[in-house]
Design an enzyme around this catalytic site. Structure first.
Site, PDB file in Angstrom:
ATOM      1  N   HIS B  61       0.635  -0.793   0.607  1.00  0.00           N
ATOM      2  CA  HIS B  61       0.488  -0.073   0.028  1.00  0.00           C
ATOM      3  C   HIS B  61       0.769   1.085   0.353  1.00  0.00           C
ATOM      4  CE1 HIS B  61       1.121  -0.502   4.499  1.00  0.00           C
ATOM      5  NE2 HIS B  61       0.128   0.497   4.343  1.00  0.00           N
ATOM      6  N   HIS B  63       1.392   4.331   1.634  1.00  0.00           N
ATOM      7  CA  HIS B  63       1.574   4.791   3.239  1.00  0.00           C
ATOM      8  C   HIS B  63       3.217   5.012   3.262  1.00  0.00           C
ATOM      9  CE1 HIS B  63      -2.283   4.344   5.605  1.00  0.00           C
ATOM     10  NE2 HIS B  63      -2.218   5.020   4.625  1.00  0.00           N
ATOM     11  N   ASP B  65       6.115   4.415   4.840  1.00  0.00           N
ATOM     12  CA  ASP B  65       6.905   3.482   5.433  1.00  0.00           C
ATOM     13  C   ASP B  65       6.457   1.950   5.048  1.00  0.00           C
ATOM     14  OD1 ASP B  65       4.108   3.284   6.640  1.00  0.00           O
ATOM     15  OD2 ASP B  65       4.708   2.308   8.057  1.00  0.00           O
ATOM     16  N   HIS B 139      -6.918  -1.526   5.964  1.00  0.00           N
ATOM     17  CA  HIS B 139      -6.184  -0.776   6.127  1.00  0.00           C
ATOM     18  C   HIS B 139      -7.453   0.564   5.686  1.00  0.00           C
ATOM     19  CE1 HIS B 139      -2.768   0.792   8.437  1.00  0.00           C
ATOM     20  NE2 HIS B 139      -2.789   0.751   7.055  1.00  0.00           N
ATOM     21  N   ASP B 209      -0.474  -4.230   6.575  1.00  0.00           N
ATOM     22  CA  ASP B 209      -0.596  -3.742   7.784  1.00  0.00           C
ATOM     23  C   ASP B 209      -2.722  -3.585   7.682  1.00  0.00           C
ATOM     24  OD1 ASP B 209       1.531  -2.438   8.039  1.00  0.00           O
ATOM     25  OD2 ASP B 209       1.218  -0.391   7.883  1.00  0.00           O
ATOM     26  N   HIS B 267       6.180  -4.681  12.256  1.00  0.00           N
ATOM     27  CA  HIS B 267       5.206  -3.160  12.524  1.00  0.00           C
ATOM     28  C   HIS B 267       5.158  -2.892  13.332  1.00  0.00           C
ATOM     29  CE1 HIS B 267       2.647  -0.305  10.948  1.00  0.00           C
ATOM     30  NE2 HIS B 267       3.314  -0.691  10.056  1.00  0.00           N
TER      31      HIS B 267
END
Lengths: 301, 301
Positions: B61, B63, B65, B139, B209, B267
Site C-alpha cells: 500500500h 503509506h 513507510d 487498512h 498493515d 510493524h
C-alpha cells in the site's frame, strides 16, 4: 554558533556506510536542512538533531540522492504532531510529486508546508538574523546552490567613551549602525571615536552538484566557508565533466578563485572506499580544506 | 531454501535503529522484495543481499513507510547497470509518482520496469517453481497481502521398485505426477506401489498493515508461515482499530483461526523500545510465534 553538520557525504550510490547528500546548517537558534537524501530522518536521529527545529529545507536539484529522504521526513514531522510552518525551497517539479505522494497516502499534515519554487537567482529568505541566497550551478538538470549569511553586525560601543554625552536610545542605535550622531547640546560624536568594528559577517556557500566552472567562484566570492563537491580524484576530469561533476583540484580551484576562507569537500563517488587522497589532493591547491565527514559539525568562524 | 529475511520491522516512525517495513522472500534462486520502506537499499547492503537477484517487488500500500525506499532502490539498480527486467506489483497510484520522479531527474533505466497495478484478488505470478497471490487486507487506504507458494512437488520414485519395468521418460514423468502407468508389455504399474509423497508444499503469507478481521484467516488458511502486523500490545485494541492496525492477541487469533504453521509478528510501534512483551503476548494465544528481527532469516519449513 554558525556551523554545518554533515548527514551524508556520498554520491548517488550509498556505500561504506556513507549516505546520500544532506547537511544541516545551524545559525544560532535556526537550523536549515540542505538537501535530503534517502535516510536523512534516520541520520538526524543518529546525530541527535531535532527535526522540530528545522523550519527551512532547501533542495538543490531533483536527482534522487538529494531528495528521496524528503517525503519520509515531512511525513514523520506530521506524525509527530508538528504544527509549526515548514518552508520548502526546491525546483518547481517537486511540488506535483509531493502532492501525488500525499494524495496516495490520504495524508494531511497538521502543519502548513509552504512550497517556494526555485526559479531565479537571488535572495530567498531575508530577516534580521540571516539571509539565504540561491544561485545556479552547472549540472545535468537544473541545480541550485545556496549561500547562508549572517546579517551585518552592529559596531561595538566603547561604553566609557560615550558616558560624557548622555545619549538617548536612538542615538545609541545610530552609533551601533555606524553613523555619527549629534547630541542634544549640538555636539558631534564621530562614530570612529566611540565604536569598534564587530567580528566580520560570516557566510557559508553550498555548491551542490556541479561541473567545474570558474564563473562559480564569482558567485561565492569571499565566503567564510564553501562546500564544493569532489565526486572524483584528479585525473578523472573527463569522466567528471561527462557526468557534470568535479574533481579535487577543480573544487579547490573554485575555493582559491573565490578567495574563500575554508573549503569543505564531499559527494564522494562510491568507487572510493578511502577518502584521504581527496584531502591531500585538494590541499595541494587550497590548503584550508576539510573532508565532509558524516556526524561532524564544521564551525564557520 | 524457502525463507524470509526481515529488513525493517518498525511502524511508520523509525526508532531504536528499527527501520520501516521491508522483507525479502527467498525461494531457491528467486528473491522477492515485499514492501520497501525508506533505507531498504542500505539494509540490503548491510545484510549482504544482492539487489541484482531481485526481479519482483511487491508493494502492499502507499503509506510511505512501505515504499519510500523504492525510488532510491530502482534508481540505484539503474546506476549499477542492471539490464534484467524488473516486475513491480503495486497500487495503481504508484505509477504516476514513479513517472514524475524519473522525469524530474531526466533518468532512463537500462532495464525494463514492468508495472503491474494491483486491482483484484488472485494470482499475480504463476510459473513452474512458484506462485504469488494477492488478497485484500483491511487498512485506511487500499492495502494488499501476498501469499508465496511453492509449486506442488513431484512424488519421489523408488528406483529399485521400478527397475523391472524398463520405463521410458514419459512413463517416468507420469509416475512422478502421481499417475499409474501401463508398460509397453501391457502391465499396469500402480503409482502407490513405486512412489512416495514428497515433502508438503510450503507457503508464506504476508498480511501487511491491517485491522483485526477474522475473515483474513480464511484468506491465509493452512499457510506454513504467516506474517501479521502487531503495531500494539494487547489492551490497545481501540487505538489499534482507530488506526487500522492490530494487537498481539489479534494477530495470534488470525494465525490460530487460519491453522497456520508459524506466526511472524512485526510493524512495532515506535512507542515500544523493548519487544519481549510482543512475543510473550502473542505466544499466549499462538505458541509458535516469532518476532520479526531485522537481519534475521526465518526459514519456512
Amino acid at each position: 554558533m554558525f556551523g554545518v553538520t554533515i548527514l551524508g557525504n556520498n554520491s548517488a550510490l550509498p556505500a561504506y556506510d556513507r549516505h546520500p547528500t544532506a547537511q544541516v546548517v545551524t545559525l544560532d537558534q535556526f537550523q536549515f536542512l540542505v538537501d535530503c537524501g534517502e535516510g536523512t530522518q534516520m541520520q538526524l536521529a543518529r546525530y541527535k538533531i531535532r527535526r522540530s527545529r528545522i523550519n527551512h529545507i532547501f533542495i538543490s536539484h531533483l536527482h534522487g540522492d538529494h531528495y528521496f529522504g524528503l517525503p519520509g521526513l515531512i511525513t514523520s514531522m506530521g506524525l509527530l504532531g508538528r504544527d509549526t510552518d515548514l518552508h520548502l525551497y526546491a525546483p518547481p517539479e517537486l511540488k506535483p510529486i509531493i502532492d501525488l505522494i500525499l494524495s496516495a497516502a490520504d495524508t494531511k499534515f497538521g502543519y502548513t508546508l509552504h512550497f517556494h519554487p526555485l526559479d531565479k537567482e537571488g535572495v530567498l529568505v531575508d530577516n534580521a538574523k540571516f539571509s539565504v541566497e540561491t544561485f545556479h550551478v552547472y549540472h545535468r538538470i537544473q541545480c541550485w546552490g545556496f549561500i547562508f549569511r549572517e546579517k551585518k553586525k552592529p559596531r561595538k560601543i566603547n561604553k566609557q567613551a560615550i558616558t560624557p554625552y548622555h545619549l538617548n536610545a536612538t542615538q545609541y542605535e545610530s552609533l551601533k549602525s555606524g553613523e555619527d550622531v549629534t547630541t542634544d547640546t549640538g555636539e558631534v560624536v564621530l562614530n570612529e571615536t566611540v565604536t569598534v568594528a564587530n567580528t566580520p559577517v560570516r557566510s557559508y556557500a553550498y555548491c551542490a552538484d556541479t561541473l567545474h566552472n570558474p564563473t562559480l567562484a564569482d558567485k561565492v566570492k569571499h565566503v567564510t566557508m564553501v562546500y564544493h563537491e569532489t565526486t572524483y580524484l584528479k585525473g578523472l576530469e573527463e569522466r567528471a565533466s561527462q557526468r557534470f561533476h568535479s574533481t579535487t583540484h577543480q573544487a579547490a580551484d573554485i575555493a582559491l578563485k573565490a578567495n574563500a576562507g575554508r573549503l569543505l569537500i564531499g559527494h564522494f563517488s562510491s568507487k572510493y572506499e578511502e577518502l584521504n587522497d581527496f584531502l591531500e589532493e585538494a590541499r595541494e591547491v587550497f590548503p584550508t580544506t576539510d573532508l565532509a565527514i558524516e556526524g561532524v559539525t564544521y564551525r564557520i568562524l
